[in-house]
Structure formats: structure tokens, C-alpha cells
Design a protein around this motif. Structure first.
Motif, mmCIF file in Angstrom:
data_model
loop_
_atom_site.group_PDB
_atom_site.id
_atom_site.type_symbol
_atom_site.label_atom_id
_atom_site.label_comp_id
_atom_site.label_asym_id
_atom_site.label_seq_id
_atom_site.Cartn_x
_atom_site.Cartn_y
_atom_site.Cartn_z
ATOM 1 N N GLU A 72 0.866 -1.023 -0.010
ATOM 2 C CA GLU A 72 0.083 0.065 0.038
ATOM 3 C C GLU A 72 1.004 1.384 -0.156
ATOM 4 O OE1 GLU A 72 -2.774 -0.206 3.138
ATOM 5 O OE2 GLU A 72 -3.567 -2.241 2.736
ATOM 6 N N ARG B 217 1.543 4.999 -3.046
ATOM 7 C CA ARG B 217 1.453 6.334 -2.776
ATOM 8 C C ARG B 217 2.774 7.147 -3.504
ATOM 9 N NH1 ARG B 217 -1.206 7.607 2.007
ATOM 10 N NH2 ARG B 217 0.086 9.704 1.975
ATOM 11 N N ASP C 62 2.935 10.224 -3.489
ATOM 12 C CA ASP C 62 3.555 11.478 -2.727
ATOM 13 C C ASP C 62 4.311 11.272 -1.801
ATOM 14 O OD1 ASP C 62 1.362 10.032 -1.734
ATOM 15 O OD2 ASP C 62 1.133 11.640 -0.226
#
Length: 308
Positions: A153, A157, A159
Motif C-alpha cells: 500500500e 502512494r 506522494d
């Protein structure tokens, strides 16, 4: 008379040499074969005493890897043990060129099975669980992942910027995750004594890295003041593989890995096993870890060779 005396002396010398030469030959044949181990300064798992690479077995420290290597070497007196202070790329190049070398620092990966033999030496220890390391001030960025974040997970991302050491393996679950991400995976850099990724993390060069918890603790003890770092256990590391030692996948390396495997079984069968485990892992060893080690060593003591 003088000639007769000369012949008697010559005959005596001949007898001396006749008795001596076989002894010299026997000693030459009995000279131990050399086994060269890869070593690297990666405290607290493998530490250089006084900052210098070991030259002799007695120079080894007593961390998880170097401590077990010290114990194993005592079970292999047929070899003269020497040490090679080198990075993983140089070690791989030397092995692929045909040199017979061994490593206590390599874990099994499918690619490495092409050029290394492996044997298990002990079960996964609690210190071997990979953690996500972040600055404490950045914890809010990672709260959505929970107390035990799934790396799969985190990698989604865009970012969050990660940075990892080059040529490092994190095991059979994490390595494929990184490979699947391709160009989107965290960038890697050659990390060494002059470039510590934890220092780069403290300096804000990235949002996270992956590391073992005791390595973080060791760094924080020696680095001095600076932003605090937090360790979050990665979900995918909970089923870490057993620790392994490796040798070149060639005939000489096969002989060496067989000797290592036998040495592990001798340690497992040692009637003073509790004493060497206590000396290696310390008096304050976690109870679950003690049980895990005992069960593993019981199986190793009863079983045969485990080489792949």
C-alpha cells in the motif's frame, strides 16, 4: 679409513632424508584449505572491532551474524579462514569469475541461486523483521496504513518518496513487490560508510526507507542529536525466511557449503547448546525467540543436509 668414514656419513644422511621427506610431504598434504568469507561493517549484525575488518576468526565481534560465524568456524578446523572486505557487486563479480568464496550476509533470492549455494543456519530472529523507517514529524503521513503498514500500500502512494540501498535484498515477499513497481519503485543508491541512508532520511532527502530495527537503534546511538526516527514493522516481513550462509556455485563452493551445513548440525547436536546460544544471543533473549531457536536446532540435529 677416511673414505670409509665419508661413505658411512653419507649413508647416515641418506637415511635421515629418507625419514624426513615423507614427514614433510605429509605436513604439506595436511595444510588446511583456505575458506574466504565476505565481510562488511553493518552493525549491529556484523561489526568491525575497532573499525577494522577482521583478519583472523578471533577478531570477529559477537553480533547476530558475526557471532554465529565465530561459533561455526570452530566447527570447521579443516579450513584456514580468511576474510574479504568487499561490497556485494564485487563479491558477485568474483564469484561469477569462478572464485570460491562464501558469505554469511546473503539471503536466498531466485537470481542468486544461479551463482550461489545456500544453507540455512538459524530461524528468523525478531531483529530480522524489516521496518519502515520515517521521521517522527512525518508520522501523520503514514497513519492511514496503521501500526503495521503493508508495504504494497505504501508503494502505491506517489506522494511518498522512498530511498533504498542498492543491491539489497529484503526477502521473498518484499523483493517482488519492489520489482513489480518497476520505475515507480523507490530509487536506490550505493550506500556505504560515507553515505548512510538514515542520515539522509533525517536530513529530509526522502520520506522513508526500509531497515532492520537494531540497525536504526545503533545509528541513533552513534549519530548524536537530530530528528527522531520511528520504526514501523512492515506486514510483509513477518514471515521472514531463515538466515542463510552461501558459497560459490562451483565444485569447490559445493564442498565448502557442505562443510558449513555439517558445522551447523554439529552446533545443533552440541550437548552444551544452551551455553553457546546464551553466549551468542545474550541473557535477555526474548522467550519466543528462545523457543523458536530450540525447535529449529532440534530439527537440524535430527535431520540431514539442507543445501539449495
Amino acid at each position: 679409513m677416511k673414505l670409509a668414514s665419508w661413505w658411512r656419513a653419507a649413508a647416515s644422511l641418506a637415511l635421515v632424508f629418507a625419514g624426513t621427506l615423507p614427514g614433510v610431504a605429509a605436513r604439506a598434504q595436511a595444510a588446511p584449505e583456505v575458506l574466504i568469507w565476505l565481510v562488511r561493517d553493518v552493525p549491529p549484525y556484523f561489526s568491525y572491532t575497532g573499525g577494522k575488518a577482521p583478519r583472523h576468526p578471533e577478531d570477529l565481534a559477537n553480533g547476530e551474524i558475526d557471532g554465529f560465524l565465530r561459533l561455526l568456524i570452530k566447527q570447521m578446523p579443516q579450513y584456514r579462514h580468511e576474510f574479504l572486505d568487499a561490497g556485494f557487486p564485487r563479491f558477485e563479480a568474483m564469484v561469477r569469475q569462478g572464485q570460491a568464496l562464501c558469505s554469511p550476509l546473503h539471503v536466498v533470492t531466485p537470481d542468486r541461486l544461479d551463482w550461489l549455494y545456500f544453507t540455512q543456519v538459524h530461524p528468523p530472529l525478531l531483529t530480522r523483521q524489516v521496518h519502515l523507517v520515517v521521521r517522527r514529524e512525518d508520522l501523520p503521513k503514514f497513519e492511514a496504513f496503521g501500526a503495521v503498514p503493508a508495504l504494497a500500500e505504501v508503494l502505491q502512494r506517489s506522494d511518498l518518496v522512498g530511498l533504498l540501498p542498492r543491491d539489497r535484498s529484503y526477502g521473498v515477499k518484499i523483493d517482488p513487490l519492489l520489482k513489480e513497481r518497476g520505475e515507480l519503485a523507490p530509487k536506490t543508491v550505493v550506500a556505504g560508510r560515507s553515505m548512510h541512508l538514515l542520515a539522509m532520511l533525517r536530513a529530509g532527502r526522502m520520506d522513508y526507507t526500509l531497515e532492520y530495527p537494531t540497525t536504526v537503534d545503533e545509528y541513533l546511538r552513534s549519530a548524536g542529536a537530530g530528528p527522531d526516527l520511528v520504526k514501523l514493522p512492515v506486514a510483509e516481513s513477518r514471515s521472514a525466511n531463515s538466515a542463510t550462509f552461501a558459497c560459490s556455485r562451483n565444485p569447490q563452493g559445493r564442498k565448502m557449503i557442505e562443510a558449513i551445513d555439517l558445522g551447523v548440525r554439529k552446533l545443533a547436536q552440541d550437548p552444551r547448546r544452551e551455553d553457546w546460544i546464551r553466549g551468542w544471543r545474550g541473557e535477555q533473549m526474548d522467550a519466543q525467540e528462545r523457543v523458536r531457536l530450540k525447535r529449529y536446532m532440534d530439527e537440524r540435529a535430527r535431520g540431514g543436509a539442507q543445501i539449495e
